[in-house]
Scaffold this motif. Structure first.
Motif, PDB file in Angstrom:
ATOM      1  N   ALA B  37       1.135  -1.197   0.047  1.00  0.00           N
ATOM      2  CA  ALA B  37      -0.255  -0.233  -0.133  1.00  0.00           C
ATOM      3  C   ALA B  37       1.098   1.230   0.083  1.00  0.00           C
ATOM      4  O   ALA B  37       0.470   2.249  -0.920  1.00  0.00           O
ATOM      5  CB  ALA B  37      -0.872   0.118   1.194  1.00  0.00           C
ATOM      6  N   GLY B 187      -2.436  -5.118  -1.111  1.00  0.00           N
ATOM      7  CA  GLY B 187      -2.034  -3.320  -0.202  1.00  0.00           C
ATOM      8  C   GLY B 187      -2.306  -2.393  -1.079  1.00  0.00           C
ATOM      9  O   GLY B 187      -2.922  -1.352  -0.986  1.00  0.00           O
ATOM     10  N   ALA B 188      -1.447  -2.670  -2.109  1.00  0.00           N
ATOM     11  CA  ALA B 188      -1.218  -1.259  -3.364  1.00  0.00           C
ATOM     12  C   ALA B 188      -3.217  -0.422  -3.593  1.00  0.00           C
ATOM     13  O   ALA B 188      -3.296   0.051  -3.165  1.00  0.00           O
ATOM     14  CB  ALA B 188      -0.461  -2.004  -4.712  1.00  0.00           C
ATOM     15  N   TRP B 190      -5.685  -2.083  -1.753  1.00  0.00           N
ATOM     16  CA  TRP B 190      -6.548  -1.241  -0.998  1.00  0.00           C
ATOM     17  C   TRP B 190      -6.068   0.035  -0.475  1.00  0.00           C
ATOM     18  O   TRP B 190      -7.568   1.098   0.155  1.00  0.00           O
ATOM     19  CB  TRP B 190      -6.589  -2.162  -0.265  1.00  0.00           C
ATOM     20  N   GLY B 191      -5.179  -0.092  -0.468  1.00  0.00           N
ATOM     21  CA  GLY B 191      -4.339   2.007  -0.520  1.00  0.00           C
ATOM     22  C   GLY B 191      -5.696   2.839  -1.317  1.00  0.00           C
ATOM     23  O   GLY B 191      -6.536   3.900  -0.939  1.00  0.00           O
ATOM     24  N   VAL B 197      -3.453   6.162   2.682  1.00  0.00           N
ATOM     25  CA  VAL B 197      -2.822   4.577   3.576  1.00  0.00           C
ATOM     26  C   VAL B 197      -2.161   5.132   4.947  1.00  0.00           C
ATOM     27  O   VAL B 197      -0.911   6.358   4.986  1.00  0.00           O
ATOM     28  CB  VAL B 197      -1.573   4.418   2.399  1.00  0.00           C
ATOM     29  N   PHE B 202      -3.404  -0.188   8.067  1.00  0.00           N
ATOM     30  CA  PHE B 202      -2.294  -1.630   7.799  1.00  0.00           C
ATOM     31  C   PHE B 202      -1.916  -2.462   8.579  1.00  0.00           C
ATOM     32  O   PHE B 202      -1.428  -3.249   8.572  1.00  0.00           O
ATOM     33  CB  PHE B 202      -1.782  -0.670   6.377  1.00  0.00           C
TER      34      PHE B 202
END
Ligand SMILES: Nc1ncnc2c1ncn2[C@@H]1O[C@H](COP(=O)(O)OP(=O)(O)OP(=O)(O)O)[C@@H](O)[C@H]1O
Ligand SMILES: [Mg+2]
Lengths: 289, 286, 242
Positions: B37, B187-188, B190-191, B197, B202
């Protein structure tokens, strides 16, 4: 001078950390349980002292026995409900660690629900006082908590070293079967050790209540700190854990004073990694399990 | 909720590779989630390249970290490994809380995409769907490959596996790194979905706890276990939120569920059904 | 006369594994010494573990002084008067010699009696008396062996179960060990001895019991067993020949 002062403060806190970790070490030694719920039990002890202080005005130092007793009872309850089945096995299993993890979450959630995650401290009169020895200034809160921790640790060490039951505890942690074969009721030893470990957590909680600010979720941070001490000390060795606590606490105080307070907890986590790289069995440990 | 399911199936299936097949219980696997993220979020905020393009690289960064960290922490097993995984999470939390370049405790705020409100989450939907399918395929592949066989034999007995000529170190570390890839990529995405972020979103242990619980509840070491476990937990969480509101109680119930599962269904849903030979064929992918 | 200990149709095994000991029966009278011999993996150690309560028998019963002790915890059985010295030396390596002996006396409620027994053990094994503060694991093998037998004299059980006392010992120590066992036997304690060194074991014992594949092959007075043809076959002349 400032240097000396930081070292003394670090030592005082070091004894508190040592007390926090001693119960954990005891439980690991006897039952091979890495009790991730230990820090939340410490916070439970802090809450006991906090409420006794708020409601009755009882000095947190005097509430050490009450907190110890309350948490020990909680520990017995947990033991009966959750860990008894696993106490019989000599070797550690991952599942037991996750059980303690779940337990930690349960207590954390409950405390946070009841009391919210606000920062608290008990503030007895001496909490803001300090004494001066020459140029060195020592806050009384740290001094008292350090001394009392030291006393409790000494009592524990003497108990383990010289009393019949203490020797039985050490014998059980070395070899469960052999202990049974000389007539030790191992399950009873496990129960009592667990209760003593929890009582240590409770008493540490009472002292922590006026040294650090605490709130339920803070225990995650303490898990990592205390675990790094256990690993450093070589899993299950009381001496190792105490020395580890003193060393790391002093280093962390030095980092806090001369670099930045924000990074002082980092010392513990990094130490853990360094130890894993250099000596996976811990600085003082010989055990490999 | 659907997005949430996709996300968590991706994460728990990936966790299952090292935690379920390999037997290394990591309670800090969301560091890779955070790393992914932060990597993509930072690039987006600074250079304007969308995380949808950089997610691939976010996964690679996570894998790379996983490899480095794995070389250190996978040398120990059992309790020491679990402890080190928690410590790893705390290190990242502390680090990112203090790192001003990426916004310290406030983290990075990302621009919204310029789609209208009802369409704005559609890209995330498809991206996470792809990741989820990939994670299940990966899990299936690992389960049925020679690599997976070696991994499972390590989880049984490291020393014996070594004697049979398996290079256990490479296998362990590779499995750890592989399991980091899709988590990092997720994560990327979702951010971007959250549009911010932050360390306290996280790098919290509850995410890791959920991954572990989902696998164990569903049945760790099985392909379908994490999927079933995730769906059950997500409904369970919704139920708790709807009925009790407070997120503190969510922690409480998650913990309680974990204890009860471990005490009474240590094999999880899939594992228990299989033992009783009640598992319907379409769920048995092992 | 009812015997001190009777093992009746005991079957035992580990975890979910197969039965190791099958339908085994044996009885022991007061101050009697019986030696169990049999090839590796016959289940001798397993049998002793089942009697001592470390392993719960799957079926059958064990009667001690008229009381059914099947399924009791190991520490309870030990407190009743059955002492088990397992194959691996069961001392506490990180405790000092003095602490080890205190642990031996753990189950004796009368502390004065415990003290006097420990004193007596020192007289019998002066080496231990000189090394009270030494960590037991750092003593030589022979000294550790003495510590093991000091336990027997401290506890003064009614029965003692000894598993392969001579395993891994130098010949001189084997001699020493068997002297200890004779001492124990002559003080009136009944002994079940498991021994690979069949000649030595049988010479020390009144009866010989031969076990194979988890079953009782036969039982005879020890000197007859020594002559028995079947034993030679069982061992293919290994231990018996000379
Ligand atoms: N802890 C254990 N778990 C599972 N199986 C075991 C265990 N200990 C022994 N066994 C099995 O039980 C069988 C009998 O073992 P046991 O130790 O009773 O034999 P023994 O007659 O004492 O042999 P030895 O003369 O080698 O000591 C063996 O096949 C062994 O593999
Ligand atoms: Mg044997």
């Amino acid at each position: 001078m400032e240097f000396l002062q930081v070292i003394i403060l670090g030592l005082c806190l070091g004894f508190v950390y040592a007390l926090m970790v001693s119960g954990l070490t005891l439980i690991f030694g006897v039952m091979r349980i890495v009790n991730l719920a230990h820090p939340i039990l410490i916070i439970s002890g802090a809450f006991v002292s906090y409420w006794l202080f708020i409601k009755l005005g009882l000095d947190p130092i005097l509430s050490v026995p009450a907190a110890a007793l309350a948490v020990a009872l909680l520990g017995v309850l947990l033991y009966k409900l959750i860990f008894e089945k696993n106490a019989a096995q000599q070797t550690y299993s991952e599942m037991t660690v996750l059980l303690t993890f779940g337990t930690a979450m349960v207590i954390d959630g409950l405390l946070a629900f009841l009391f919210h995650n606000t920062q608290r401290t008990t503030s007895p009169g001496y909490a803001t006082d300090a004494i001066f020895i020459g140029d060195i200034f020592i806050p009384l809160a740290q001094l008292y908590s350090g001394i009392i921790s030291l006393v409790i640790i000494i009592v524990l060490a003497v108990f383990l070293k010289y009393s019949e039951f203490g020797i039985a505890i050490r014998a059980t942690s070395q070899n469960r079967t052999s202990a049974e074969l000389v007539g030790v009721n191992v399950k009873f030893v496990c129960l009592i050790s667990f209760a003593i470990g929890c009582a240590l957590a409770g008493s540490a909680g009472a002292l922590v209540s006026f040294v650090f600010s605490f709130f339920p979720s803070r225990h995650w941070e303490w898990i990592a700190i205390l675990m790094s001490l256990v690993v450093l000390g070589g899993m299950g060795s009381l001496t190792g854990a105490v020395v580890g606590a003193l060393v790391l606490s002093v280093i962390s105080s030095l980092v806090g004073a001369f670099y930045s307070p924000a990074w002082s907890t980092m010392v513990f986590f990094l130490a853990l990694f360094l130890i894993l790289i250099i000596r996976p069995m811990g600085l003082f440990g010989v055990r490999t399990d | 909720m659907v997005l949430f399911s996709f996300l968590y199936i991706t994460m728990s299936s990936s966790w299952n590779i090292i935690g379920g097949y390999g037997g290394f219980i990591s309670i800090g696997h969301n560091v890779f989630f955070g790393i992914g993220a932060y990597f993509s979020g930072f690039i987006y905020a600074r250079y304007g390249i969308s995380p949808f393009y950089t997610a691939v690289f976010a996964g690679m960064i996570a894998t790379f970290f996983g490899f480095g960290v794995g070389l250190i922490t996978l040398r120990v097993k059992g309790p020491s490994f679990i402890i080190s995984s928690i410590a790893l999470l705390m290190i990242f939390r502390t680090l990112f809380d203090r790192w001003e370049l990426v916004g310290g405790a406030h983290g990075i705020t990302l621009p919204h995409n310029n789609l209208s409100v009802e369409w704005s989450k559609i890209p995330h939907y498809y991206a996470l769907l792809v990741l989820m399918v990939l994670s299940i395929l990966l899990s299936w592949y690992v389960r049925h490959s020679k690599f997976g066989l070696a991994l499972r034999s390590i989880s049984h007995d490291e020393i014996k596996s070594e004697v049979t000529g398996i290079n256990i170190k490479i296998i362990k570390v590779t499995a750890y790194a592989i399991s980091a890839y899709l988590i990092g990529a997720a994560g990327a995405i979702w951010g971007d979905y959250l549009t911010y972020v932050r360390p306290n979103i996280f790098f919290i242990i509850l995410i890791a706890a959920n991954m572990v619980l989902m696998c164990i509840l569903g049945g760790k070491g099985t392909v379908t276990g994490p999927i079933i476990g995730t769906i059950v937990i997500i409904f369970f969480n919704e139920f708790i939120l709807a009925n009790f509101g407070a997120s503190e109680l969510n922690i409480f119930f998650t913990g309680l569920l974990m204890i009860l599962t471990l005490l009474y269904f240590p094999d999880g849903i899939i594992g228990s059904l299989k033992k009783r030979k009640l598992l319907p064929g379409f769920l048995d992918w092992d | 006369m009812t015997s001190l200990l009777s093992i009746r149709n005991v079957t035992a095994g580990y975890g979910y594994g197969p039965d190791i000991v099958h339908d085994f029966s044996l009885s022991l009278n007061e101050s009697e010494v019986k030696c169990i011999i049999g090839p590796n993996g016959a289940g001798k150690s397993t049998l002793l573990k089942a009697v001592a309560g470390i392993l719960k028998p799957r079926s059958g019963e064990i009667i001690f002084e008229g009381e059914n002790i099947t399924g009791k915890e190991a520490y309870q059985i030990m407190r009743l008067g059955i002492c088990f010295l397992p194959q691996e030396r069961a001392i506490f390596p990180n405790l000092t010699v003095a602490e080890n002996l205190r642990m031996c006396a753990y189950s004796i409620k009368d502390k004065e009696l415990a003290e006097s027994r420990i004193e007596a053990a020192f007289e019998m094994f002066p080496v231990l008396g000189e090394r009270l503060k030494q960590i037991a694991g750092t003593m030589s093998g022979g000294q550790q062996q003495q510590l093991v037998y000091a336990r027997a004299f401290t506890i003064k059980p009614k029965i003692i179960l000894i598993d392969e006392p001579s395993l891994g010992l130098a010949p001189a120590l084997v001699e020493q060990t068997f002297n200890h066992i004779k001492q124990i036997a002559s003080s009136g304690i009944a002994v079940i001895l498991v021994e690979q060194n069949a000649i030595k074991g049988l010479q020390t014992s009144g009866y010989g019991v031969v076990m194979d594949l988890g079953r009782l092959a036969f039982e005879k007075p020890a000197n007859e067993v020594l002559q028995d043809q079947r034993l030679r076959e069982l061992y293919l002349g290994k231990a018996i020949k000379k």
